[in-house]
Motif scaffolding. Structure first.
Motif, PDB file in Angstrom:
ATOM      1  N   VAL A  44       0.860  -1.185   0.000  1.00 13.57           N
ATOM      2  CA  VAL A  44       0.000   0.000   0.000  1.00 13.57           C
ATOM      3  C   VAL A  44       0.895   1.232   0.000  1.00 13.57           C
ATOM      4  N   ILE A  45       0.653   2.153  -0.931  1.00 14.39           N
ATOM      5  CA  ILE A  45       1.431   3.390  -1.019  1.00 14.39           C
ATOM      6  C   ILE A  45       0.526   4.569  -0.700  1.00 14.39           C
ATOM      7  N   ASP A  46       0.890   5.316   0.334  1.00 15.83           N
ATOM      8  CA  ASP A  46       0.138   6.514   0.710  1.00 15.83           C
ATOM      9  C   ASP A  46       1.136   7.646   0.921  1.00 15.83           C
ATOM     10  N   LEU A  47       1.400   8.386  -0.136  1.00 16.27           N
ATOM     11  CA  LEU A  47       2.363   9.484  -0.114  1.00 16.27           C
ATOM     12  C   LEU A  47       1.703  10.756  -0.639  1.00 16.27           C
ATOM     13  N   GLN A  48       1.854  11.854   0.090  1.00 14.22           N
ATOM     14  CA  GLN A  48       1.325  13.137  -0.367  1.00 14.22           C
ATOM     15  C   GLN A  48       2.379  13.843  -1.214  1.00 14.22           C
ATOM     16  N   ASP A  49       2.077  14.023  -2.479  1.00 19.86           N
ATOM     17  CA  ASP A  49       2.978  14.727  -3.398  1.00 19.86           C
ATOM     18  C   ASP A  49       2.711  16.230  -3.327  1.00 19.86           C
ATOM     19  N   ILE A  50       3.574  17.034  -3.962  1.00 19.15           N
ATOM     20  CA  ILE A  50       3.366  18.485  -3.964  1.00 19.15           C
ATOM     21  C   ILE A  50       3.053  19.041  -5.346  1.00 19.15           C
ATOM     22  N   GLY A  51       3.107  18.204  -6.377  1.00 21.47           N
ATOM     23  CA  GLY A  51       2.747  18.667  -7.714  1.00 21.47           C
ATOM     24  C   GLY A  51       3.907  19.131  -8.565  1.00 21.47           C
ATOM     25  N   ALA A  52       5.138  19.004  -8.050  1.00 18.46           N
ATOM     26  CA  ALA A  52       6.330  19.383  -8.806  1.00 18.46           C
ATOM     27  C   ALA A  52       7.194  18.154  -9.038  1.00 18.46           C
ATOM     28  N   ARG A  53       7.823  18.100 -10.213  1.00 17.96           N
ATOM     29  CA  ARG A  53       8.547  16.892 -10.615  1.00 17.96           C
ATOM     30  C   ARG A  53       9.724  16.550  -9.712  1.00 17.96           C
ATOM     31  N   SER A  54      10.422  17.543  -9.196  1.00 17.88           N
ATOM     32  CA  SER A  54      11.664  17.278  -8.448  1.00 17.88           C
ATOM     33  C   SER A  54      11.372  16.999  -6.984  1.00 17.88           C
ATOM     34  N   TYR A  55      10.515  16.006  -6.751  1.00 13.09           N
ATOM     35  CA  TYR A  55      10.149  15.617  -5.395  1.00 13.09           C
ATOM     36  C   TYR A  55      10.390  14.131  -5.283  1.00 13.09           C
ATOM     37  N   THR A  56      11.099  13.713  -4.254  1.00 12.36           N
ATOM     38  CA  THR A  56      11.550  12.330  -4.215  1.00 12.36           C
ATOM     39  C   THR A  56      10.431  11.328  -3.973  1.00 12.36           C
ATOM     40  N   TYR A  57       9.300  11.766  -3.442  1.00 11.93           N
ATOM     41  CA  TYR A  57       8.247  10.797  -3.128  1.00 11.93           C
ATOM     42  C   TYR A  57       7.726  10.092  -4.380  1.00 11.93           C
ATOM     43  N   ILE A  58       7.567  10.820  -5.479  1.00  8.92           N
ATOM     44  CA  ILE A  58       7.074  10.149  -6.682  1.00  8.92           C
ATOM     45  C   ILE A  58       8.169   9.283  -7.315  1.00  8.92           C
ATOM     46  N   VAL A  59       9.441   9.635  -7.086  1.00 10.26           N
ATOM     47  CA  VAL A  59      10.526   8.786  -7.583  1.00 10.26           C
ATOM     48  C   VAL A  59      10.608   7.505  -6.758  1.00 10.26           C
ATOM     49  N   ILE A  60      10.407   7.614  -5.438  1.00  6.95           N
ATOM     50  CA  ILE A  60      10.365   6.431  -4.575  1.00  6.95           C
ATOM     51  C   ILE A  60       9.204   5.533  -4.989  1.00  6.95           C
ATOM     52  N   MET A  61       8.081   6.129  -5.360  1.00  4.32           N
ATOM     53  CA  MET A  61       6.956   5.319  -5.832  1.00  4.32           C
ATOM     54  C   MET A  61       7.338   4.551  -7.085  1.00  4.32           C
ATOM     55  N   ARG A  62       8.074   5.190  -7.977  1.00  2.00           N
ATOM     56  CA  ARG A  62       8.511   4.481  -9.180  1.00  2.00           C
ATOM     57  C   ARG A  62       9.387   3.283  -8.803  1.00  2.00           C
ATOM     58  N   ARG A  63      10.317   3.467  -7.872  1.00  2.00           N
ATOM     59  CA  ARG A  63      11.177   2.376  -7.426  1.00  2.00           C
ATOM     60  C   ARG A  63      10.331   1.241  -6.823  1.00  2.00           C
ATOM     61  N   ALA A  64       9.310   1.612  -6.069  1.00  2.00           N
ATOM     62  CA  ALA A  64       8.439   0.604  -5.468  1.00  2.00           C
ATOM     63  C   ALA A  64       7.645  -0.150  -6.531  1.00  2.00           C
ATOM     64  N   LEU A  65       7.156   0.558  -7.545  1.00  2.00           N
ATOM     65  CA  LEU A  65       6.437  -0.097  -8.638  1.00  2.00           C
ATOM     66  C   LEU A  65       7.323  -1.131  -9.323  1.00  2.00           C
ATOM     67  N   GLU A  66       8.551  -0.747  -9.604  1.00  2.00           N
ATOM     68  CA  GLU A  66       9.473  -1.662 -10.274  1.00  2.00           C
ATOM     69  C   GLU A  66       9.750  -2.893  -9.416  1.00  2.00           C
TER      70      GLU A  66
END
Length: 218
Positions: free
Chosen positions: A95-117
């Motif tokens: 389960v992934i529950d991360l609040q993003d901020i809407g800007a690309r240079s934020y590590t939470y969405i990159v961590i989500m990509r790593r988790a997806l992989e």
């Protein structure tokens, strides 16, 4: 929770989250998931700043144990591909529950990509709890990412700097192989058979910015 936890029923799950992972009443997602009667929460996963949000920006940290629950906390941030792959083995779903901020240079969405992989490669389902983009879903602005500069703060080639997407939409587009979001570092067949469930928001529309949601900002 409103649907009786049916998305995780009968599953051994992990949770990737941080202090902004709370419900409308201010309860942490960790607390809420521990109420689920037909599933078993067995591990926690930490993005940048750690699961409790106390680690300094950009600082790596080690695996630890959550003092409240005794659950292992795996440091997903700052780890190589092979360690990330090993972390999710044995789970039925993450389960992934991360609040993003809407800007690309934020590590939470990159961590989500790593988790997806990691999850897709190990046959682990990913369940993303969608959350509002605080800038709204209409504003898209800024240059795309140069693919030669991909990093922990830039994991999505061709994504504009202000992307106008929710974290659930980013996950779905990554799963679908959208060139505008990400080419997951996986064989095509592995990506295609990966299992992704996005739990949608209720009452949100693209014109809403954060003050319109009525939610507390953490």
């Amino acid at each position: 929770e409103a649907e009786g936890f049916k998305a995780i029923a009968g599953k051994k799950i992990g949770l990737l989250s941080h202090p902004a992972g709370v419900n409308r009443r201010g309860e942490s997602t960790l607390t809420v998931l521990r109420r689920a009667p037909q599933s078993k929460l067995v591990a926690l996963f930490a993005p940048e700043h750690g699961f409790e949000g106390v680690v300094k920006a950009g600082e790596n940290f080690k695996d630890t144990t959550d003092p409240r629950t005794g659950l292992p906390v795996h440091a997903l941030y700052g780890q190589g591909r092979e360690k990330a792959m090993a972390m999710v083995k044995g789970l039925d779903a993450l389960v992934i529950d991360l609040q993003d901020i809407g800007a690309r240079s934020y590590t939470y969405i990159v961590i989500m990509r790593r988790a997806l992989e990691a999850c897709f490669a190990n046959g682990v389902e990913v369940i993303v709890l969608d959350r509002p983009n605080p800038l709204g879903g209409l504003k898209v602005d800024g240059p795309p990412l140069d693919e030669t500069n991909m990093s922990g703060v830039g994991g999505y080639p061709r994504m504009p700097y202000v992307h106008g997407l929710t974290i659930g939409e980013i996950a779905r587009m990554a799963k679908e192989g959208s060139v505008a979001v990400a080419r997951l570092d996986l064989p095509e067949k592995v990506r295609a058979r990966g299992r992704l469930t996005v739990i949608p928001m209720r009452g949100w529309n693209r014109a809403m910015r954060w003050p319109d949601t009525g939610l507390r900002w953490i």
